[in-house]
Write a protein that holds these residues in place. Structure first.
Motif, PDB file in Angstrom:
ATOM      1  N   ARG A   6       0.830  -1.206   0.000  1.00 21.40           N
ATOM      2  CA  ARG A   6       0.000   0.000   0.000  1.00 21.40           C
ATOM      3  C   ARG A   6       0.865   1.257   0.000  1.00 21.40           C
ATOM      4  O   ARG A   6       0.579   2.231  -0.676  1.00 21.40           O
ATOM      5  N   LYS A   7       1.971   1.206   0.732  1.00 22.74           N
ATOM      6  CA  LYS A   7       2.867   2.364   0.805  1.00 22.74           C
ATOM      7  C   LYS A   7       3.386   2.707  -0.608  1.00 22.74           C
ATOM      8  O   LYS A   7       3.331   3.863  -1.033  1.00 22.74           O
TER       9      LYS A   7
ATOM     10  N   LYS B 135       0.626   4.072  -2.791  1.00 23.98           N
ATOM     11  CA  LYS B 135       0.311   5.479  -2.488  1.00 23.98           C
ATOM     12  C   LYS B 135       1.367   6.411  -3.070  1.00 23.98           C
ATOM     13  O   LYS B 135       1.069   7.469  -3.597  1.00 23.98           O
ATOM     14  N   ASP B 136       2.643   5.992  -2.939  1.00 17.20           N
ATOM     15  CA  ASP B 136       3.733   6.821  -3.482  1.00 17.20           C
ATOM     16  C   ASP B 136       3.548   7.052  -4.974  1.00 17.20           C
ATOM     17  O   ASP B 136       3.701   8.164  -5.481  1.00 17.20           O
TER      18      ASP B 136
ATOM     19  N   ASP C 211       0.477   9.400  -7.410  1.00 17.50           N
ATOM     20  CA  ASP C 211       0.494  10.789  -6.977  1.00 17.50           C
ATOM     21  C   ASP C 211       1.130  11.666  -8.056  1.00 17.50           C
ATOM     22  O   ASP C 211       1.772  11.170  -8.979  1.00 17.50           O
TER      23      ASP C 211
END
Ligand SMILES: Cc1ncc(COP(=O)(O)O)c(C=O)c1O
Length: 467
Positions: free
Chosen positions: A124-125, A128-129, A132
């Motif tokens: 997930r990290k 998310k990165d 964007d």
């Protein structure tokens, strides 16, 4: 003349309601061909709406050919040969399912991974990165062969873990083995005579293979190369590190025989599918055949289906340098089938060492499950022969039974248990004395393995040794 109403507070804009209403009146023959529609002003007054709204609706009907405009005369209903489209009521219908999705109480499928052990937080990290603004360029089409960043990580992984030296330029990423094999065959030559392991995995549906496939037997040393040598095949698809589904490892002698077979003619190639080789429980990792290939005859193929998740749909092949040019000629029109965002999430996950950690962790988890299966069978069902247990997430269980494999599979299914027989993987009709099944443990909870196996044995009426 127009028997419908407009709703001012509806989510559908007024002009669209008007357009739909008139269109329906035309397609239902309430408005006959040639009838003159009210002028914009008349209709605006009638519905108490602005003339602009009417204009918008009329221009949509004009654009779609429902009406025509005669300058200074008005709008008329046009003749339509066939209805351009019909309002769908799909949302309200009970849709008949085209695929069977049965829910099983116990699933011994060999294709399942451990869902609970997936590193969601880390994944997930990276997701998310990547999703964007700084990565907004990923909204555009990417490289045909797959993202360079991911191909670098795959090349590093292959070097460290599979003994393969390759350049990212030799790697092509795609959405699964089934999608990549036809590409490979096109690069080689569409008229290739293709040999498959029998039993084996076929990424091309069996009914499409037809006369194309030449079945070659498999024994405890892997594919029987002597048999291959007697055929007119020029391409062979094999799983040398962990034969699917028997689990045999291709012996050193057969490896050399196979490479020599390929070296005998310029159009001979070996497609090495390295599926399921990551999780090995007995002995050292088996090096890839590609690592021994000095004549550029092995096309290496692998997938993240077992090592990460089947739904990712990321697989790749490594071409010998001599075939890269041919790939570029054949596929210069082709876009990558894997979303760029997914590719970058995976590349970052690998670059930061999480893939290697995940494999180590999963190896331990699957080893425990594997050992538990072996323990249950050896303690309670010594009459059952276990094989294919050196790697992967399934074992083979073989036993004598008066019922056929199909009947046993049916009995299991009626009791909510999913398990597949070995006969599913044969290209040809086979007669072997023992009933043989692939028992997958990937997504079973460790503590459920013993009761699940007992339940299966009970419904198959296989007696338990009391200890
Ligand atoms: C030998 C082998 N290769 C590949 C696959 C599937 O790979 P993918 O998910 O990349 O299409 C399977 C699935 O069972 C398999 O048995």
């Amino acid at each position: 003349m127009l028997f419908f109403q407009l709703q001012k507070d509806h989510t559908i804009p007024l002009y669209e309601q008007l357009y739909i209403g008139i269109k329906n009146a035309i397609t239902n023959n309430q408005l006959a061909v040639g009838v003159r529609l009210p002028s914009k002003r008349e209709l605006a007054d009638f519905f108490n709406i602005s003339q602009t709204t009417v204009e918008l609706a009329y221009s949509q009907l004009l654009a779609e050919g429902y009406i025509i405009s005669k300058p200074r005369v008005g709008y008329f209903v046009e003749e339509i040969d066939s209805l351009p489209y019909r309002q769908s009521d799909i949302a309200n219908k009970e849709i008949k399912k085209t695929t069977e999705t049965l829910e099983y109480k116990i699933d011994f499928s060999s294709a399942k991974i451990d869902e609970d052990a997936f590193p969601f937080t880390i994944w997930r990290k990276y997701a998310k990165d990547v999703l964007d603004r700084p990565f907004k360029h990923l909204l555009q089409t990417g490289e045909r062969q797959g993202e360079h960043a991911l191909r670098i990580e795959i090349a590093n992984y292959l070097h460290q873990s599979r003994g393969i030296e390759c350049d990212p330029e030799q790697i092509v990423i795609g959405s699964g083995t089934e999608q990549l094999l036809p590409m490979i065959l096109k690069i080689l030559d569409t008229n290739s005579q293709l040999a498959f392991e029998n039993p084996g995995y076929s990424p091309i549906p069996r009914h499409q293979l037809g006369q194309l496939a030449i079945p070659i037997s498999v024994d405890t040393d892997g594919i029987v190369v002597e048999q291959l040598q007697k055929t007119n095949a020029n391409v062979v698809y094999i799983t040398p590190s962990h034969q699917f589904p028997t689990g045999a490892v291709l012996s050193a002698n057969r490896r050399t025989q196979l490479l020599n077979w390929a070296a005998k003619a310029p159009d001979r190639f070996i497609i090495e599918d390295d599926y399921d080789s990551e999780f090995r429980y007995i002995g050292k990792p088996i090096p890839a055949l590609r690592g021994l290939d000095v004549n550029d005859r092995v096309i290496y193929l692998s997938t993240f289906t077992k090592s990460l998740m089947p739904s990712l749909r990321v697989a790749f092949f490594v071409l010998p340098p001599t075939l890269v040019q041919r790939y570029q000629e054949h596929f210069n029109y082709y876009s990558s089938t894997v979303p760029r965002f997914e590719q970058h999430i995976l590349a970052k996950f690998m670059k930061d060492g999480h893939f290697a950690k995940h494999l180590n962790r999963m190896r331990k988890i699957y080893r425990k499950k594997h050992d538990k299966c072996i323990e249950v069978f050896s303690n309670h069902y010594p009459q059952i022969t276990i094989s294919g247990d050196s790697a992967g997430t399934n074992i083979l269980v073989a036993f004598r039974h008066e019922k056929s494999e199909r009947e046993l599979q049916q009995v299991a299914r009626q009791n909510g248990i999913h398990i597949l027989p070995l006969s599913n993987y044969y290209l040809t009709e086979q007669h072997y004395s023992k009933r043989t099944f692939l028992l997958g443990f990937g997504n079973l909870q460790l503590h459920d393995i013993e009761p699940n196996i007992h339940q299966l044995m009970e419904i198959w009426e296989i007696s338990k040794k009391l200890i």
